[in-house]
Scaffold this motif. Structure first.
Motif, PDB file in Angstrom:
ATOM      1  N   VAL A   1      42.574   9.392  38.187  1.00  0.00           N
ATOM      2  CA  VAL A   1      42.298  10.252  39.323  1.00  0.00           C
ATOM      3  C   VAL A   1      40.807  10.332  39.643  1.00  0.00           C
ATOM      4  O   VAL A   1      40.414  10.235  40.799  1.00  0.00           O
ATOM      5  CB  VAL A   1      42.865  11.671  39.074  1.00  0.00           C
ATOM      6  CG1 VAL A   1      42.550  12.606  40.228  1.00  0.00           C
ATOM      7  CG2 VAL A   1      44.365  11.590  38.838  1.00  0.00           C
ATOM      8  N   GLU A   2      39.985  10.508  38.626  1.00  0.00           N
ATOM      9  CA  GLU A   2      38.557  10.699  38.845  1.00  0.00           C
ATOM     10  C   GLU A   2      37.810   9.379  38.709  1.00  0.00           C
ATOM     11  O   GLU A   2      38.009   8.636  37.755  1.00  0.00           O
ATOM     12  CB  GLU A   2      38.001  11.697  37.838  1.00  0.00           C
ATOM     13  CG  GLU A   2      38.617  13.076  37.981  1.00  0.00           C
ATOM     14  CD  GLU A   2      38.090  14.018  36.932  1.00  0.00           C
ATOM     15  OE1 GLU A   2      37.180  14.803  37.281  1.00  0.00           O
ATOM     16  OE2 GLU A   2      38.566  13.954  35.800  1.00  0.00           O
ATOM     17  N   ALA A   3      36.942   9.095  39.672  1.00  0.00           N
ATOM     18  CA  ALA A   3      36.157   7.870  39.629  1.00  0.00           C
ATOM     19  C   ALA A   3      34.775   8.122  40.212  1.00  0.00           C
ATOM     20  O   ALA A   3      34.593   8.954  41.093  1.00  0.00           O
ATOM     21  CB  ALA A   3      36.853   6.758  40.403  1.00  0.00           C
ATOM     22  N   SER A   4      33.812   7.377  39.719  1.00  0.00           N
ATOM     23  CA  SER A   4      32.439   7.455  40.197  1.00  0.00           C
ATOM     24  C   SER A   4      32.152   6.271  41.108  1.00  0.00           C
ATOM     25  O   SER A   4      32.629   5.169  40.877  1.00  0.00           O
ATOM     26  CB  SER A   4      31.478   7.419  39.005  1.00  0.00           C
ATOM     27  OG  SER A   4      30.156   7.279  39.453  1.00  0.00           O
TER      28      SER A   4
ATOM     29  N   GLN B   1      34.596  -3.157  38.767  1.00  0.00           N
ATOM     30  CA  GLN B   1      35.306  -2.656  39.945  1.00  0.00           C
ATOM     31  C   GLN B   1      36.379  -1.623  39.615  1.00  0.00           C
ATOM     32  O   GLN B   1      36.593  -0.692  40.388  1.00  0.00           O
ATOM     33  CB  GLN B   1      35.946  -3.821  40.696  1.00  0.00           C
ATOM     34  CG  GLN B   1      34.920  -4.754  41.300  1.00  0.00           C
ATOM     35  CD  GLN B   1      35.553  -6.044  41.787  1.00  0.00           C
ATOM     36  OE1 GLN B   1      36.767  -6.182  41.846  1.00  0.00           O
ATOM     37  NE2 GLN B   1      34.721  -7.010  42.132  1.00  0.00           N
ATOM     38  N   SER B   2      37.070  -1.783  38.484  1.00  0.00           N
ATOM     39  CA  SER B   2      38.221  -0.902  38.278  1.00  0.00           C
ATOM     40  C   SER B   2      38.213  -0.101  36.982  1.00  0.00           C
ATOM     41  O   SER B   2      38.815   0.959  36.931  1.00  0.00           O
ATOM     42  CB  SER B   2      39.524  -1.713  38.352  1.00  0.00           C
ATOM     43  OG  SER B   2      39.556  -2.684  37.334  1.00  0.00           O
TER      44      SER B   2
ATOM     45  N   LEU C   1      36.316   8.031  35.345  1.00  0.00           N
ATOM     46  CA  LEU C   1      35.723   9.130  34.595  1.00  0.00           C
ATOM     47  C   LEU C   1      36.773   9.740  33.692  1.00  0.00           C
ATOM     48  O   LEU C   1      37.935   9.897  34.094  1.00  0.00           O
ATOM     49  CB  LEU C   1      35.179  10.197  35.549  1.00  0.00           C
ATOM     50  CG  LEU C   1      34.067   9.734  36.497  1.00  0.00           C
ATOM     51  CD1 LEU C   1      33.725  10.853  37.471  1.00  0.00           C
ATOM     52  CD2 LEU C   1      32.850   9.306  35.712  1.00  0.00           C
ATOM     53  N   LEU C   2      36.379  10.057  32.506  1.00  0.00           N
ATOM     54  CA  LEU C   2      37.266  10.717  31.548  1.00  0.00           C
ATOM     55  C   LEU C   2      38.530   9.910  31.258  1.00  0.00           C
ATOM     56  O   LEU C   2      39.534  10.465  30.838  1.00  0.00           O
ATOM     57  CB  LEU C   2      37.639  12.124  32.025  1.00  0.00           C
ATOM     58  CG  LEU C   2      36.453  13.046  32.322  1.00  0.00           C
ATOM     59  CD1 LEU C   2      36.936  14.335  32.958  1.00  0.00           C
ATOM     60  CD2 LEU C   2      35.665  13.330  31.052  1.00  0.00           C
TER      61      LEU C   2
END
Length: 123
Positions: free
Chosen positions: A47-50, A36-37, A42-43
């Motif tokens: 800030v960035e999530a898939s 879930q977390s 991403l990276l």
């Protein structure tokens, strides 16, 4: 199988001693938390999530139960699968039967693959 997501789990958890300890101590809770977390990041940033990847029920259960044979059979990358479980089981096995004990145990449990082609690790 979401090989990418399973391999991402194996890779990220194995390389972070805190995450590995959490996985050892409370696998069911940790796998849910990771899915879930931690996994969607991403990276490695906040800030960035898939939202694309998720574990299947079978993958989730194999991770929770430390079932490295099932993970192998589903196509998890062999080296990633081996190294995380060495991190979990090497010391307890070594204290009982000496060096490379867990590796020999894993090889024995995968013996039925001796005359077969290994599952593909393509993602």
């Amino acid at each position: 199988m979401s090989k990418y997501y399973v391999n991402k789990f194996l890779y990220t958890v194995d390389r972070d001693p805190e995450l590995l300890q959490r996985y050892i101590d409370e696998p069911r809770t940790f796998v849910a938390t990771w899915e879930q977390s931690i996994g969607p990041k991403l990276l490695g940033n906040e800030v960035e999530a898939s939202t694309v990847h998720a574990l299947t029920h079978e993958e989730r259960e194999a991770l929770i139960n430390h079932d490295y044979v099932a993970l192998f059979e589903m196509g998890a990358h062999f080296f990633l699968n081996l190294t995380i479980f060495i991190g979990i089981y090497d010391e307890p096995y070594m204290s009982r039967t000496g060096p490379l004990s867990f590796q020999r145990e894993m090889a024995a449990r995968l013996q039925h693959w001796r005359d077969k082609d290994y599952p593909s690790v393509e993602t």
